[in-house]
Write a protein that holds these residues in place. Sequence first.
Motif, PDB file in Angstrom:
ATOM      1  N   SER A   1     -45.510   1.274  10.908  1.00  0.00           N
ATOM      2  CA  SER A   1     -45.982   2.657  10.973  1.00  0.00           C
ATOM      3  C   SER A   1     -47.511   2.666  10.927  1.00  0.00           C
ATOM      4  O   SER A   1     -48.148   1.624  10.711  1.00  0.00           O
ATOM      5  CB  SER A   1     -45.440   3.443   9.782  1.00  0.00           C
ATOM      6  N   GLU A   2     -48.084   3.837  11.051  1.00  0.00           N
ATOM      7  CA  GLU A   2     -49.543   3.967  10.933  1.00  0.00           C
ATOM      8  C   GLU A   2     -50.001   3.530   9.537  1.00  0.00           C
ATOM      9  O   GLU A   2     -51.022   2.864   9.382  1.00  0.00           O
ATOM     10  CB  GLU A   2     -49.965   5.409  11.210  1.00  0.00           C
ATOM     11  N   SER A   3     -49.221   3.890   8.537  1.00  0.00           N
ATOM     12  CA  SER A   3     -49.543   3.495   7.169  1.00  0.00           C
ATOM     13  C   SER A   3     -49.525   1.965   7.023  1.00  0.00           C
ATOM     14  O   SER A   3     -50.417   1.374   6.405  1.00  0.00           O
ATOM     15  CB  SER A   3     -48.550   4.130   6.195  1.00  0.00           C
ATOM     16  N   ASP A   4     -48.514   1.325   7.593  1.00  0.00           N
ATOM     17  CA  ASP A   4     -48.437  -0.142   7.566  1.00  0.00           C
ATOM     18  C   ASP A   4     -49.665  -0.755   8.245  1.00  0.00           C
ATOM     19  O   ASP A   4     -50.250  -1.713   7.744  1.00  0.00           O
ATOM     20  CB  ASP A   4     -47.175  -0.643   8.268  1.00  0.00           C
ATOM     21  N   CYS A   5     -50.044  -0.191   9.380  1.00  0.00           N
ATOM     22  CA  CYS A   5     -51.213  -0.688  10.112  1.00  0.00           C
ATOM     23  C   CYS A   5     -52.495  -0.492   9.308  1.00  0.00           C
ATOM     24  O   CYS A   5     -53.390  -1.342   9.340  1.00  0.00           O
ATOM     25  CB  CYS A   5     -51.319  -0.012  11.475  1.00  0.00           C
ATOM     26  N   ASN A   6     -52.567   0.600   8.564  1.00  0.00           N
ATOM     27  CA  ASN A   6     -53.734   0.806   7.685  1.00  0.00           C
ATOM     28  C   ASN A   6     -53.820  -0.296   6.638  1.00  0.00           C
ATOM     29  O   ASN A   6     -54.908  -0.774   6.320  1.00  0.00           O
ATOM     30  CB  ASN A   6     -53.671   2.182   7.016  1.00  0.00           C
ATOM     31  N   TRP A   7     -52.662  -0.706   6.092  1.00  0.00           N
ATOM     32  CA  TRP A   7     -52.648  -1.805   5.134  1.00  0.00           C
ATOM     33  C   TRP A   7     -53.088  -3.102   5.796  1.00  0.00           C
ATOM     34  O   TRP A   7     -53.862  -3.871   5.224  1.00  0.00           O
ATOM     35  CB  TRP A   7     -51.265  -1.970   4.505  1.00  0.00           C
ATOM     36  N   VAL A   8     -52.595  -3.355   7.006  1.00  0.00           N
ATOM     37  CA  VAL A   8     -52.977  -4.571   7.732  1.00  0.00           C
ATOM     38  C   VAL A   8     -54.490  -4.598   7.929  1.00  0.00           C
ATOM     39  O   VAL A   8     -55.150  -5.607   7.669  1.00  0.00           O
ATOM     40  CB  VAL A   8     -52.252  -4.669   9.094  1.00  0.00           C
ATOM     41  N   GLU A   9     -55.034  -3.481   8.359  1.00  0.00           N
ATOM     42  CA  GLU A   9     -56.477  -3.393   8.600  1.00  0.00           C
ATOM     43  C   GLU A   9     -57.271  -3.600   7.302  1.00  0.00           C
ATOM     44  O   GLU A   9     -58.264  -4.331   7.269  1.00  0.00           O
ATOM     45  CB  GLU A   9     -56.813  -2.034   9.214  1.00  0.00           C
ATOM     46  N   PHE A  10     -56.814  -2.990   6.221  1.00  0.00           N
ATOM     47  CA  PHE A  10     -57.474  -3.131   4.926  1.00  0.00           C
ATOM     48  C   PHE A  10     -57.441  -4.589   4.462  1.00  0.00           C
ATOM     49  O   PHE A  10     -58.466  -5.157   4.068  1.00  0.00           O
ATOM     50  CB  PHE A  10     -56.788  -2.225   3.894  1.00  0.00           C
TER      51      PHE A  10
END
Length: 132
Positions: free
Chosen positions: A42-51
């Motif tokens: 999800s977008e939230s998962d991708c935010n974690w990946v980016e972080f």
Amino acid sequence: MIMTIAEVSKKYGLSADTLRYYERIGLIPGVRRKENGIRDYSESDCNWVEFIKCMRAAGIQVEALIEYVALFQQGDDTQEARKQILLEQREQLLARMEDMQRTLARLDKKIAHYDECLRFTEKKLRKHNPSQ
């Protein structure tokens, strides 16, 4: 925005194995899966990946990030503890940056030394062989 592991891997420049590892150790919390078992980022998962990618690129310790993510999942009561982790990691990062600045200055000095040696050698060669 829902993405497969291959798409996330390509977008963030991380291997699928690295993404699976990050998920397994708790750096990427709770990636959903389709009925066939394929990860659905999800977008939230991708935010974690980016972080996580950003923090790892800066040399932040995996253990600190695992603790941070675990605290995050516990909710707002852990905000102070999460902030403390970030402050500690910031201090460590600043110390590494200072070390890198000293190393860079030393490298610059060494390079300048070799430049001077090369200029001296060229000058000496011209004296002995004026046709060049």
